[in-house]
Motif scaffolding. Structure first.
Motif, PDB file in Angstrom:
ATOM      1  N   UNK A   1      29.312 -30.500  23.559  1.00 11.75           N
ATOM      2  CA  UNK A   1      29.319 -31.495  22.479  1.00 11.75           C
ATOM      3  C   UNK A   1      29.318 -32.904  23.052  1.00 11.75           C
ATOM      4  N   UNK A   2      30.067 -33.127  24.118  1.00  9.50           N
ATOM      5  CA  UNK A   2      30.107 -34.454  24.744  1.00  9.50           C
ATOM      6  C   UNK A   2      28.745 -34.818  25.322  1.00  9.50           C
ATOM      7  N   UNK A   3      28.085 -33.859  25.957  1.00  5.37           N
ATOM      8  CA  UNK A   3      26.751 -34.112  26.494  1.00  5.37           C
ATOM      9  C   UNK A   3      25.749 -34.424  25.397  1.00  5.37           C
ATOM     10  N   UNK A   4      25.852 -33.687  24.293  1.00  4.58           N
ATOM     11  CA  UNK A   4      24.960 -33.956  23.152  1.00  4.58           C
ATOM     12  C   UNK A   4      25.208 -35.333  22.570  1.00  4.58           C
ATOM     13  N   UNK A   5      26.471 -35.711  22.489  1.00  2.88           N
ATOM     14  CA  UNK A   5      26.810 -37.038  21.987  1.00  2.88           C
ATOM     15  C   UNK A   5      26.265 -38.123  22.908  1.00  2.88           C
ATOM     16  N   UNK A   6      26.346 -37.901  24.210  1.00  5.37           N
ATOM     17  CA  UNK A   6      25.814 -38.873  25.154  1.00  5.37           C
ATOM     18  C   UNK A   6      24.299 -39.014  25.004  1.00  5.37           C
ATOM     19  N   UNK A   7      23.592 -37.906  24.881  1.00  9.28           N
ATOM     20  CA  UNK A   7      22.144 -37.952  24.700  1.00  9.28           C
ATOM     21  C   UNK A   7      21.792 -38.687  23.407  1.00  9.28           C
ATOM     22  N   UNK A   8      22.540 -38.434  22.332  1.00 14.40           N
ATOM     23  CA  UNK A   8      22.291 -39.127  21.064  1.00 14.40           C
ATOM     24  C   UNK A   8      22.537 -40.625  21.202  1.00 14.40           C
ATOM     25  N   UNK A   9      23.590 -41.003  21.921  1.00 20.77           N
ATOM     26  CA  UNK A   9      23.875 -42.430  22.122  1.00 20.77           C
ATOM     27  C   UNK A   9      22.767 -43.101  22.929  1.00 20.77           C
ATOM     28  N   UNK A  10      22.263 -42.417  23.942  1.00 19.78           N
ATOM     29  CA  UNK A  10      21.175 -42.982  24.745  1.00 19.78           C
ATOM     30  C   UNK A  10      19.912 -43.125  23.905  1.00 19.78           C
ATOM     31  N   UNK A  11      19.591 -42.109  23.106  1.00 25.62           N
ATOM     32  CA  UNK A  11      18.397 -42.185  22.266  1.00 25.62           C
ATOM     33  C   UNK A  11      18.505 -43.313  21.231  1.00 25.62           C
ATOM     34  N   UNK A  12      19.698 -43.477  20.656  1.00 25.97           N
ATOM     35  CA  UNK A  12      19.904 -44.565  19.705  1.00 25.97           C
ATOM     36  C   UNK A  12      19.745 -45.917  20.399  1.00 25.97           C
ATOM     37  N   UNK A  13      20.248 -46.013  21.614  1.00 26.77           N
ATOM     38  CA  UNK A  13      20.112 -47.261  22.371  1.00 26.77           C
ATOM     39  C   UNK A  13      18.655 -47.587  22.648  1.00 26.77           C
TER      40      UNK A  13
ATOM     41  N   UNK B   1      34.300 -55.252  24.414  1.00 23.49           N
ATOM     42  CA  UNK B   1      34.531 -54.098  23.553  1.00 23.49           C
ATOM     43  C   UNK B   1      34.833 -52.850  24.364  1.00 23.49           C
ATOM     44  N   UNK B   2      34.141 -52.690  25.472  1.00 24.45           N
ATOM     45  CA  UNK B   2      34.304 -51.500  26.291  1.00 24.45           C
ATOM     46  C   UNK B   2      35.438 -51.678  27.292  1.00 24.45           C
ATOM     47  N   UNK B   3      35.516 -52.837  27.905  1.00 22.56           N
ATOM     48  CA  UNK B   3      36.521 -53.067  28.936  1.00 22.56           C
ATOM     49  C   UNK B   3      36.252 -52.155  30.125  1.00 22.56           C
ATOM     50  N   UNK B   4      37.319 -51.695  30.751  1.00 22.50           N
ATOM     51  CA  UNK B   4      37.112 -50.765  31.858  1.00 22.50           C
ATOM     52  C   UNK B   4      37.359 -49.318  31.417  1.00 22.50           C
ATOM     53  N   UNK B   5      37.553 -49.101  30.135  1.00 22.89           N
ATOM     54  CA  UNK B   5      37.615 -47.770  29.570  1.00 22.89           C
ATOM     55  C   UNK B   5      38.921 -47.005  29.653  1.00 22.89           C
ATOM     56  N   UNK B   6      40.092 -47.636  29.923  1.00 25.11           N
ATOM     57  CA  UNK B   6      41.295 -46.811  30.054  1.00 25.11           C
ATOM     58  C   UNK B   6      41.723 -46.149  28.732  1.00 25.11           C
TER      59      UNK B   6
ATOM     60  N   UNK C   1      24.168 -45.251  36.795  1.00 22.15           N
ATOM     61  CA  UNK C   1      25.014 -45.298  35.601  1.00 22.15           C
ATOM     62  C   UNK C   1      25.001 -43.979  34.840  1.00 22.15           C
ATOM     63  N   UNK C   2      23.855 -43.318  34.765  1.00 22.05           N
ATOM     64  CA  UNK C   2      23.815 -42.043  34.037  1.00 22.05           C
ATOM     65  C   UNK C   2      24.618 -40.971  34.779  1.00 22.05           C
ATOM     66  N   UNK C   3      24.563 -40.980  36.104  1.00 20.48           N
ATOM     67  CA  UNK C   3      25.345 -40.008  36.885  1.00 20.48           C
ATOM     68  C   UNK C   3      26.834 -40.302  36.730  1.00 20.48           C
ATOM     69  N   UNK C   4      27.208 -41.570  36.808  1.00 16.78           N
ATOM     70  CA  UNK C   4      28.611 -41.963  36.650  1.00 16.78           C
ATOM     71  C   UNK C   4      29.114 -41.572  35.266  1.00 16.78           C
ATOM     72  N   UNK C   5      28.313 -41.832  34.236  1.00 18.43           N
ATOM     73  CA  UNK C   5      28.712 -41.524  32.867  1.00 18.43           C
ATOM     74  C   UNK C   5      28.910 -40.024  32.677  1.00 18.43           C
ATOM     75  N   UNK C   6      27.982 -39.207  33.200  1.00 20.66           N
ATOM     76  CA  UNK C   6      28.121 -37.756  33.059  1.00 20.66           C
ATOM     77  C   UNK C   6      29.335 -37.233  33.820  1.00 20.66           C
ATOM     78  N   UNK C   7      29.605 -37.797  34.996  1.00 22.08           N
ATOM     79  CA  UNK C   7      30.787 -37.390  35.760  1.00 22.08           C
ATOM     80  C   UNK C   7      32.056 -37.723  34.995  1.00 22.08           C
ATOM     81  N   UNK C   8      32.090 -38.914  34.439  1.00 20.77           N
ATOM     82  CA  UNK C   8      33.266 -39.329  33.663  1.00 20.77           C
ATOM     83  C   UNK C   8      33.462 -38.407  32.465  1.00 20.77           C
ATOM     84  N   UNK C   9      32.360 -38.077  31.791  1.00 19.40           N
ATOM     85  CA  UNK C   9      32.445 -37.200  30.619  1.00 19.40           C
ATOM     86  C   UNK C   9      32.958 -35.822  31.006  1.00 19.40           C
TER      87      UNK C   9
END
Length: 106
Positions: free
Chosen positions: A50-62, A96-101, A32-40
């Motif tokens: 900035x997108x990578x930083x946002x992803x890291x912040x979201x993971x840390x918050x989770x 809430x997320x759906x398939x992300x389109x 999932x982390x590889x898929x998420x980074x590829x999508x980003x």
């Protein structure tokens, strides 16, 4: 990953089943982390840092929220409540997320 968690809830008496579900969960978690980074990287080409930083912040918050709410469920109820709570949370997040389109660039 939610299916693996449900499997842990329903087949927790079998050590082999628990090992299988944990192994599948670990593979899915890594993928999932590889898929998420590829999508980003494909959808945020103007500001990848900035997108990578946002992803890291979201993971840390989770991780923080999982620790807080998981601990409250464990202390207040049982270990089974933590598994059931994660399945409920995943079921709430899915619509809430759906398939992300709507998140992809057009």
């Amino acid at each position: 990953m939610g299916g693996c968690t449900l499997g842990q809830v329903f087949f927790c008496r079998s050590g082999a089943a628990a090992a299988l579900f944990m192994a599948l969960w670990g593979v899915m978690n890594t993928a999932m982390s590889v898929i998420w980074m590829t999508w980003m990287s494909r959808n945020v080409d103007d500001a990848p840092e900035a997108a990578g930083s946002l992803m890291v912040a979201a993971i840390q918050l989770s991780i923080l929220m999982r620790g807080v709410f998981g601990g409250l469920l464990l202390d207040g109820f049982s270990i089974l409540a933590t598994f059931i709570g994660s399945v409920i949370l995943a079921a709430v997040a899915l619509p809430l997320i759906g398939n992300g389109p709507r998140l992809s660039r057009s």
